[in-house]
Design a protein around this motif. Structure first.
Motif, PDB file in Angstrom:
ATOM      1  N   ILE A 144      45.430  33.839  -8.300  1.00  0.00           N
ATOM      2  CA  ILE A 144      44.985  34.590  -9.472  1.00  0.00           C
ATOM      3  C   ILE A 144      45.283  36.064  -9.229  1.00  0.00           C
ATOM      4  N   ASP A 145      45.512  36.751 -10.330  1.00  0.00           N
ATOM      5  CA  ASP A 145      45.744  38.190 -10.231  1.00  0.00           C
ATOM      6  C   ASP A 145      44.391  38.858 -10.052  1.00  0.00           C
ATOM      7  N   VAL A 146      44.182  39.430  -8.859  1.00  0.00           N
ATOM      8  CA  VAL A 146      42.871  40.010  -8.577  1.00  0.00           C
ATOM      9  C   VAL A 146      42.735  41.420  -9.105  1.00  0.00           C
ATOM     10  N   ASN A 147      43.845  41.992  -9.480  1.00  0.00           N
ATOM     11  CA  ASN A 147      43.782  43.401  -9.834  1.00  0.00           C
ATOM     12  C   ASN A 147      43.221  43.601 -11.239  1.00  0.00           C
ATOM     13  N   ILE A 148      42.114  42.929 -11.477  1.00  0.00           N
ATOM     14  CA  ILE A 148      41.534  43.015 -12.802  1.00  0.00           C
ATOM     15  C   ILE A 148      40.523  44.142 -12.861  1.00  0.00           C
ATOM     16  N   HIS A 149      40.397  44.681 -14.020  1.00  0.00           N
ATOM     17  CA  HIS A 149      39.446  45.758 -14.246  1.00  0.00           C
ATOM     18  C   HIS A 149      38.025  45.220 -14.094  1.00  0.00           C
ATOM     19  N   PRO A 150      37.114  46.019 -13.495  1.00  0.00           N
ATOM     20  CA  PRO A 150      35.783  45.467 -13.213  1.00  0.00           C
ATOM     21  C   PRO A 150      35.037  44.977 -14.448  1.00  0.00           C
ATOM     22  N   THR A 151      35.230  45.644 -15.575  1.00  0.00           N
ATOM     23  CA  THR A 151      34.434  45.221 -16.728  1.00  0.00           C
ATOM     24  C   THR A 151      35.182  44.223 -17.611  1.00  0.00           C
ATOM     25  N   LYS A 152      36.427  43.998 -17.293  1.00  0.00           N
ATOM     26  CA  LYS A 152      37.185  43.067 -18.138  1.00  0.00           C
ATOM     27  C   LYS A 152      36.935  41.639 -17.707  1.00  0.00           C
ATOM     28  N   THR A 153      37.111  40.728 -18.643  1.00  0.00           N
ATOM     29  CA  THR A 153      36.842  39.338 -18.307  1.00  0.00           C
ATOM     30  C   THR A 153      38.123  38.512 -18.344  1.00  0.00           C
ATOM     31  N   GLU A 154      39.261  39.207 -18.442  1.00  0.00           N
ATOM     32  CA  GLU A 154      40.524  38.469 -18.451  1.00  0.00           C
ATOM     33  C   GLU A 154      40.999  38.219 -17.023  1.00  0.00           C
ATOM     34  N   VAL A 155      41.683  37.117 -16.846  1.00  0.00           N
ATOM     35  CA  VAL A 155      42.225  36.772 -15.538  1.00  0.00           C
ATOM     36  C   VAL A 155      43.619  36.199 -15.757  1.00  0.00           C
ATOM     37  N   ASN A 156      44.542  36.526 -14.865  1.00  0.00           N
ATOM     38  CA  ASN A 156      45.870  35.912 -14.957  1.00  0.00           C
ATOM     39  C   ASN A 156      46.034  34.879 -13.856  1.00  0.00           C
ATOM     40  N   PHE A 157      46.491  33.690 -14.259  1.00  0.00           N
ATOM     41  CA  PHE A 157      46.729  32.628 -13.281  1.00  0.00           C
ATOM     42  C   PHE A 157      48.226  32.524 -13.027  1.00  0.00           C
ATOM     43  N   LYS A 158      48.566  32.121 -11.811  1.00  0.00           N
ATOM     44  CA  LYS A 158      49.977  31.868 -11.527  1.00  0.00           C
ATOM     45  C   LYS A 158      50.457  30.625 -12.257  1.00  0.00           C
ATOM     46  N   ASP A 159      49.609  29.587 -12.252  1.00  0.00           N
ATOM     47  CA  ASP A 159      50.033  28.295 -12.820  1.00  0.00           C
ATOM     48  C   ASP A 159      49.341  28.028 -14.145  1.00  0.00           C
ATOM     49  N   GLU A 160      49.423  28.988 -15.037  1.00  0.00           N
ATOM     50  CA  GLU A 160      48.690  28.893 -16.287  1.00  0.00           C
ATOM     51  C   GLU A 160      48.989  27.603 -17.060  1.00  0.00           C
ATOM     52  N   LYS A 161      50.261  27.258 -17.149  1.00  0.00           N
ATOM     53  CA  LYS A 161      50.657  26.087 -17.943  1.00  0.00           C
ATOM     54  C   LYS A 161      50.106  24.803 -17.342  1.00  0.00           C
ATOM     55  N   ALA A 162      50.202  24.712 -16.014  1.00  0.00           N
ATOM     56  CA  ALA A 162      49.689  23.514 -15.351  1.00  0.00           C
ATOM     57  C   ALA A 162      48.183  23.412 -15.563  1.00  0.00           C
ATOM     58  N   ILE A 163      47.494  24.553 -15.448  1.00  0.00           N
ATOM     59  CA  ILE A 163      46.038  24.539 -15.616  1.00  0.00           C
ATOM     60  C   ILE A 163      45.677  24.124 -17.041  1.00  0.00           C
ATOM     61  N   TYR A 164      46.464  24.602 -18.006  1.00  0.00           N
ATOM     62  CA  TYR A 164      46.259  24.214 -19.413  1.00  0.00           C
ATOM     63  C   TYR A 164      46.288  22.691 -19.542  1.00  0.00           C
ATOM     64  N   SER A 165      47.350  22.086 -19.005  1.00  0.00           N
ATOM     65  CA  SER A 165      47.495  20.632 -19.160  1.00  0.00           C
ATOM     66  C   SER A 165      46.383  19.884 -18.445  1.00  0.00           C
ATOM     67  N   ILE A 166      45.995  20.398 -17.286  1.00  0.00           N
ATOM     68  CA  ILE A 166      44.960  19.681 -16.519  1.00  0.00           C
ATOM     69  C   ILE A 166      43.622  19.754 -17.257  1.00  0.00           C
TER      70      ILE A 166
END
Ligand code: ADP
Ligand code: MG
Length: 620
Positions: free
Chosen positions: A295-317
């Motif tokens: 996961i992309d850890v460089n997220i802003h402290p107050t934001k709730t968004e997260v970026n996954f490396k395997d977004e598509k796979a996670i979607y299907s699962i």
């Protein structure tokens, strides 16, 4: 020119940073709860006064801090959670930036009391606007207590920018829920203005959901579980039939952190596909465990968004896991699609003698005879070449009327009047009121009146009737309550509970008597007379759903919104069958109203199809 660049003093830098980290009291609550969790606490107490404006306190039984750490914790970029850049890819804690305490201390008066478990003496530090005012040794329990007083005391513009207490409190509640929900192994006590608001004991995720959102969740949840190399999913989705009209409880967590993720939200919704009506939202509580390196850890402290490396796979699962949970529960949709198709004429009243239809035939009739005698013969057999009066057409739809008023069968038709489009308003309502209506598709009421074919939208009509009745009740104020012998206990979600408390005056005026308890529970001591025999929880929840929708869509005051939402919630649904007496009562009540043509939310109640429109149908 002389040099003009200088480094900002820490206090100024901290204040600027605070603008991003602490936007409102709820952000401070989030940061302090997360710190308590990172400190390994399993008991956390949250105290909020005046929606966090005057006081926020968080007490935990976590590891505590040494004297030096206590002092250090207020420095910017001071953290015990990471040491080197590589640690960023293995983060297991909620915090890691070392910014929160420095930011909070820059814009509030903070008192920290903390003690390590193996020490007898702890430390106390008071910081105001980044300045250390006091540091001393004290006797204090193991663990940490942060007291935040007068948030934004030195930034009046930001303090004035805060919203009404109910709004700020809603944000605090939501942050509390996001943290408490995914940490069922931690007990929480939440006080609001000296009132114990929520008590959560340690338990399972399911128990935590039920404690936060109501006991009725007990039978609503379907377990979701899937372990793969990319992601482990564990949690619950609500059964399709419990989906609600407003986006209610939808929670994704990644490694114990609440996130918002429209793409993954879509994965859940698409698994529900066809199982819920358009415009309703299923609830879900799903915890994804993902390797922090992915996961992309460089997220802003107050934001709730997260970026996954395997977004598509996670979607299907996710989609597959939710589908499986739903499939296990029921293989076929539970929605009755047939309701809409049937033309539903009302059955005859009990005891009516059913006569077989009389068939008239002409024994002399010869279809190959090509002369005009045919018409005559038919006429001789009783088929009169007479235009049916509107009354007679009405009677053919409302055959019961045939038995009541035989004379109407022989009504003589005034041809001119019948075809004219002249609209007599005074008589119009009267015609409608005195007509007998039949049910069409359990959705409309139909009758033939002088002006044409009258169609009434049943639900809109009922909304009008209920709205008028509730308006009258709420004007009577108080006199209308029906006391219950035993109070009924309701448990609502935190958001609904908060809203209900805000609406107590309006609901009291209607005849409701609520007593707020802890954990979003309420005892109901009285209801408006019409509701004394109803099960209240779905009515209150549905009413609040409509209230929230109206709040978004219409600009109306609280009282009108409550009356409108109550009328909407209780109005007769499409597909629900009404007996003739109920239809008659509805029509009578509708025409008692001063505004029988428009529902309180502005929908047309009555449509008339004129004879010329009917004629157009037959013009080829
Ligand atoms: P971060 O959480 O990103 O490390 P903070 O500013 O929130 O940054 O906290 C700074 C440090 O203070 C933490 O790393 C931790 O060591 C310490 N700390 C904060 N709150 C607590 C607490 N409740 N119990 C123990 N230590 C704490
Ligand atoms: Mg922190």
């Amino acid at each position: 020119m002389t040099d003009i660049i200088n480094l900002l003093p820490d206090s100024v830098a901290n204040q600027i940073a605070a603008g991003e980290v602490v936007q409102r009291p709820a952000s401070a609550v989030k940061e302090l709860l997360e710190n308590a969790i990172d400190a390994g606490a399993d008991e956390i107490k949250l105290i909020v006064k005046d929606a966090g404006k005057t006081l926020l306190q968080i007490i935990d039984n976590g590891c505590g801090m040494s004297e030096t750490d206590a002092r250090m914790s207020f420095e910017r970029h001071a953290t015990s959670k990471i040491h080197k850049a590589d640690d960023l890819f293995h983060i297991q804690t909620m915090g890691f930036r070392g910014e929160a305490l420095a930011s909070i201390a820059a814009i509030a008066q903070v008192e920290l009391k903390t003690k390590l478990h193996d020490r007898d003496i702890g430390s106390k530090i008071i910081v105001e606007g980044s300045k250390v005012i006091e540091q001393s040794e004290i006797i204090t329990p193991s663990g940490t207590s942060f007291t935040i007083k007068n948030l934004f005391f030195n930034t009046p513009a930001r303090r004035n920018f805060l919203k009404a207490p109910i709004v700020e409190m809603r944000h605090i509640n939501e942050e509390f829920i996001r943290v408490a929900l995914i940490h069922p192994n931690i007990s929480f006590v939440f006080f609001e203005d000296d009132r114990k608001k929520i008590i959560l004991t340690k338990g399972s995720l399911k128990q935590r959901i039920i404690a936060l959102f109501g006991k009725n969740y007990n039978s609503k949840l379907l377990s979701v579980e899937e372990n793969t190399t990319v992601v482990d999913i564990k949690g619950f989705v609500g059964k399709p039939e419990t989906a609600r009209k407003t986006r209610g409880e939808q929670y994704f967590f990644v490694n114990h952190r609440f996130i918002k993720h429209p793409y993954l939200n879509h994965a859940v919704l698409s698994a529900f596909n066809e199982l819920i009506f358009d415009g309703s939202f299923p609830s879900y509580f799903l915890h994804l465990k993902v390797d922090p390196a992915n996961i992309d850890v460089n997220i802003h402290p107050t934001k709730t968004e997260v970026n996954f490396k395997d977004e598509k796979a996670i979607y299907s699962i996710i989609r597959a896991a939710v589908k499986m949970a739903l499939g296990k529960y029921s293989l076929t949709p539970q929605i009755d699609f047939d309701v809409e198709q049937s033309l539903n004429l009302n059955p005859p009243p009990a005891g009516t003698e059913i006569r077989p239809p009389q068939i008239h035939y002409n024994p002399d009739y010869n279809p190959f005879e090509q002369n005009d005698d045919r018409k005559k013969t038919v006429d001789n057999n009783g088929f009169h070449d007479v235009k049916l009066s509107s009354r007679q057409i009405s009677n053919s739809l409302n055959w019961q009327e045939l038995y009541k008023n035989d004379a109407s069968n022989f009504e003589i038709v005034d041809d001119k009047k019948d075809d004219s489009e002249v609209f007599d308003e005074a008589n119009f309502s009267l015609h409608l009121k005195n007509s007998v209506f039949s049910s069409l598709n359990n959705r409309w009421l139909v009758s033939v009146i002088h002006e044409g074919l009258a169609i009434i939208d049943r639900q809109a009509a009922h909304e009008r009737v209920l709205f008028d009745r509730f308006s009258a009740l709420s004007e009577m104020s108080k006199g209308s309550s029906q006391r219950k012998i035993f109070p009924e206990r309701l448990q609502l979600s935190a958001t609904d509970a908060e809203l209900l408390i805000d609406l107590l005056p309006e609901l009291n005026a209607l005849g409701f008597e609520f007593n707020a308890l802890i954990n979003n529970e309420f005892d109901v001591y009285g209801t408006p007379p019409d509701l004394s025999n109803e099960i209240l929880l779905p009515i209150i929840e549905g009413m609040l759903d409509y209230y929230k929708l109206n709040q978004m869509e219409l600009k109306i005051d609280k009282r009108r919104n409550v009356l409108l939402s109550m009328a909407k919630k209780l109005s007769v649904r499409q597909g629900q069958e009404l007996v003739q007496e109920e239809i008659n009562a509805l029509i009578n009540a509708l025409f008692e109203s001063a505004l029988p043509a428009k529902s309180p939310s502005g929908k047309d109640i009555i449509a008339i199809i004129s004879p010329s429109e009917v004629a157009a149908k037959f013009r080829n």
